[in-house]
Design a protein around this motif. Structure first.
Motif, mmCIF file in Angstrom:
data_model
loop_
_atom_site.group_PDB
_atom_site.id
_atom_site.type_symbol
_atom_site.label_atom_id
_atom_site.label_comp_id
_atom_site.label_asym_id
_atom_site.label_seq_id
_atom_site.Cartn_x
_atom_site.Cartn_y
_atom_site.Cartn_z
ATOM 1 N N UNK A 51 0.846 -1.224 0.038
ATOM 2 C CA UNK A 51 -0.038 -0.038 -0.093
ATOM 3 C C UNK A 51 0.836 1.307 0.021
ATOM 4 N N UNK A 52 2.069 1.109 0.413
ATOM 5 C CA UNK A 52 2.883 2.226 0.390
ATOM 6 C C UNK A 52 3.214 2.920 -0.818
ATOM 7 N N UNK A 53 3.475 2.306 -1.867
ATOM 8 C CA UNK A 53 3.543 2.952 -2.949
ATOM 9 C C UNK A 53 2.761 2.875 -4.074
ATOM 10 N N UNK A 54 1.716 2.504 -3.783
ATOM 11 C CA UNK A 54 0.255 2.430 -4.529
ATOM 12 C C UNK A 54 -0.246 3.775 -4.484
ATOM 13 N N UNK A 55 0.451 4.835 -5.116
ATOM 14 C CA UNK A 55 -0.179 6.141 -5.408
ATOM 15 C C UNK A 55 0.097 6.770 -6.841
ATOM 16 N N UNK A 59 2.292 13.025 -5.899
ATOM 17 C CA UNK A 59 1.141 13.233 -4.793
ATOM 18 C C UNK A 59 1.891 13.162 -3.529
ATOM 19 N N UNK A 60 1.331 13.917 -2.509
ATOM 20 C CA UNK A 60 2.210 13.822 -1.238
ATOM 21 C C UNK A 60 2.281 12.641 -0.771
ATOM 22 N N UNK A 61 1.287 11.467 -0.788
ATOM 23 C CA UNK A 61 1.674 10.333 -0.359
ATOM 24 C C UNK A 61 2.851 9.552 -1.075
ATOM 25 N N UNK A 65 6.356 8.239 0.685
ATOM 26 C CA UNK A 65 6.839 6.814 0.565
ATOM 27 C C UNK A 65 8.274 6.982 -0.171
ATOM 28 N N UNK A 66 8.133 7.812 -1.043
ATOM 29 C CA UNK A 66 9.755 8.047 -1.785
ATOM 30 C C UNK A 66 10.814 8.439 -0.798
ATOM 31 N N UNK A 67 10.541 9.208 0.105
ATOM 32 C CA UNK A 67 11.415 9.644 1.306
ATOM 33 C C UNK A 67 11.689 8.555 2.291
ATOM 34 N N UNK A 68 10.805 7.461 2.395
ATOM 35 C CA UNK A 68 11.234 6.466 3.217
ATOM 36 C C UNK A 68 11.974 5.503 2.455
ATOM 37 N N UNK A 69 11.720 5.309 1.310
ATOM 38 C CA UNK A 69 12.401 4.517 0.488
ATOM 39 C C UNK A 69 14.029 5.068 0.642
ATOM 40 N N UNK A 70 14.118 6.351 0.349
ATOM 41 C CA UNK A 70 15.501 6.957 0.291
ATOM 42 C C UNK A 70 16.179 6.810 1.557
ATOM 43 N N UNK A 269 6.269 0.276 5.051
ATOM 44 C CA UNK A 269 6.022 1.558 5.668
ATOM 45 C C UNK A 269 6.397 2.693 4.705
ATOM 46 N N UNK A 270 5.545 3.949 4.529
ATOM 47 C CA UNK A 270 5.926 4.903 3.915
ATOM 48 C C UNK A 270 6.415 6.093 4.957
ATOM 49 N N UNK A 271 6.911 5.433 6.189
ATOM 50 C CA UNK A 271 7.072 6.561 7.407
ATOM 51 C C UNK A 271 8.866 6.623 7.551
ATOM 52 N N UNK A 272 9.463 7.471 7.176
ATOM 53 C CA UNK A 272 10.964 7.376 7.418
ATOM 54 C C UNK A 272 11.510 7.273 8.859
#
Length: 301
Positions: A51-55, A59-61, A65-70, A269-272
Motif C-alpha cells: 500500500x505504501x507505493x500504490x499512489x 502526490x504527497x503520499x 513513500x519515496x522519502x521512506x525508500x531513500x 512503511x512509508x514513514x521514514x
C-alpha cells in the motif's frame, strides 16, 4: 496501522528515554545474512511496497513513500519487495529508483500472479519495463499456476533477465504445500507469513528451508497491524531493555530474526521514522529462547 504504530512508539519509549539517552554511541551495522547459499549477504530488514507505493506520481503520499525508500537505502537497507498486484507500486518503485542516488544498492524482488505462459511472460516483461533495472528475485505468488510460471522464470534466469526465483504465500494453511514445493522445485527463495501472532512456520517450514539452503523472506511481520492493536498504550516489558529495544516493533521483529533460517523480514512503511525504528531490530543482541518466550507472553497478556 501507521497511526496505531506511531502512538505505540510514543508511549512505549517514554520509560526508556532517560536510560537510552545516557548511552551515546554510533549504531552497529545492520545484521547481514547469506542469500540462498550464495556469497551475497543481505540486511535482515527489508521494505514492502503493497500500500505504501500504490499512489499516483506527484502526490504527497508518493513523496512520503519515496522519502521512506531513500531513508531505507541510506540506512543500509537493500531488499525491496513489490508485485504487479500492488496497483501502481512497481511503477512508483521504478520512478523512485531513477531519482535516488546509487539505485544499485537495492535488491529488487517482485512477483508473477497470473495463469498461462503468455500471461506470465507478459507480466514479467511489464515488471521489467516499469522497474527499469535487473530483477534480483521474481516469485510465483501464492503458488498460482506454479508449474507454468516456474518454467517461465527458469528460462528468464537462464537468459540473465532474472537473478533468482522463488515462491510465496501468506497463509499458514499453505505451509504444508510450500514444504512439498521447495523440496521438489528447490527455488532460491521462499516468502511466507511469520510473526508472534502467526508462528506456524517455526514448527517445521523454516527448518526445511534451512536444510535445503532456501532463503526465507518474511511477510506480515506485524500480522497486518494486529500486534500493535494488542499492545496499544502498554509500556514495554522488561525484556526490551535486555535486547536494547526501544519500541514494540523492534521487539516483534527481533522475535522473528531470532530464527537463523530467516533471511529478511519485509516491513511495509512509508514513514521514514518507522524505517529508522525498524533498523533498530537489525542489530545485536537477538533474543534467546527465554527472551522469545517473554516477548510472546508480553504480547499475549
Amino acid at each position: 496501522m501507521s497511526l496505531t504504530r506511531r502512538r505505540c512508539l510514543q508511549l512505549a519509549t517514554l520509560p526508556l528515554l532517560a536510560s537510552s539517552a545516557s548511552v551515546a554511541r554510533s549504531p552497529q551495522p545492520l545484521l547481514l545474512r547469506p542469500y540462498a547459499g550464495s556469497e551475497l549477504q543481505l540486511p535482515v530488514i527489508g521494505l514492502g511496497t503493497w500500500q505504501q507505493l500504490d499512489h499516483p506520481a506527484d502526490t504527497p503520499a508518493y513523496r512520503e513513500a519515496r522519502d521512506a525508500l531513500a531513508a531505507f537505502l541510506d540506512g543500509g537497507g537493500r531488499v525491496i519487495d513489490s508485485s504487479p498486484m500492488y496497483g501502481q507500486a512497481e511503477a512508483r518503485l521504478g520512478d523512485a529508483l531513477r531519482h535516488l542516488p546509487a539505485p544499485q544498492r537495492a535488491f529488487v524482488a517482485t512477483k508473477i500472479w497470473t495463469r498461462g505462459e503468455d500471461a506470465g511472460r507478459a507480466q514479467l516483461a511489464q515488471s521489467q519495463r516499469l522497474i527499469e533495472r535487473p530483477l534480483d528475485l521474481v516469485q510465483v505468488h501464492n503458488l498460482l499456476d506454479l508449474k507454468v510460471q516456474l518454467h517461465t522464470l527458469r528460462a528468464a534466469k537462464a537468459a540473465g533477465q532474472v537473478r533468482s526465483i522463488g515462491v510465496t504465500h501468506y497463509l499458514a494453511s499453505a505451509h504444508a504445500e510450500l514444504e512439498r514445493v521447495i523440496r521438489r522445485e528447490r527455488p532460491d527463495a521462499l516468502q511466507i507469513n511469520y510473526s508472534v501472532a502467526e508462528p506456524e512456520a517455526g514448527e517445521r517450514l523454516l527448518a526445511v528451508a534451512a536444510e535445503l539452503g532456501v532463503a526465507v523472506l518474511i511477510n506480515r511481520p506485524f500480522a497486518s497491524g494486529r500486534l500493535f492493536s494488542a499492545v496499544r498504550g502498554r509500556p514495554l516489558p522488561g525484556v526490551a531493555a535486555e535486547l536494547e529495544c526501544t519500541s514494540w516493533a523492534q521487539l516483534f521483529l527481533k522475535w522473528i530474526l531470532a530464527e537463523s533460517a530467516v533471511t529478511c523480514a519485509l516491513v511495509g512503511t512509508s514513514n521514514p521514522n518507522h524505517v529508522a525504528d525498524n533498523f533498530g531490530a537489525a542489530r545485536l543482541p537477538l533474543p534467546d529462547p527465554r527472551q522469545r518466550a517473554a516477548i510472546r507472553q508480553a504480547w499475549e497478556s
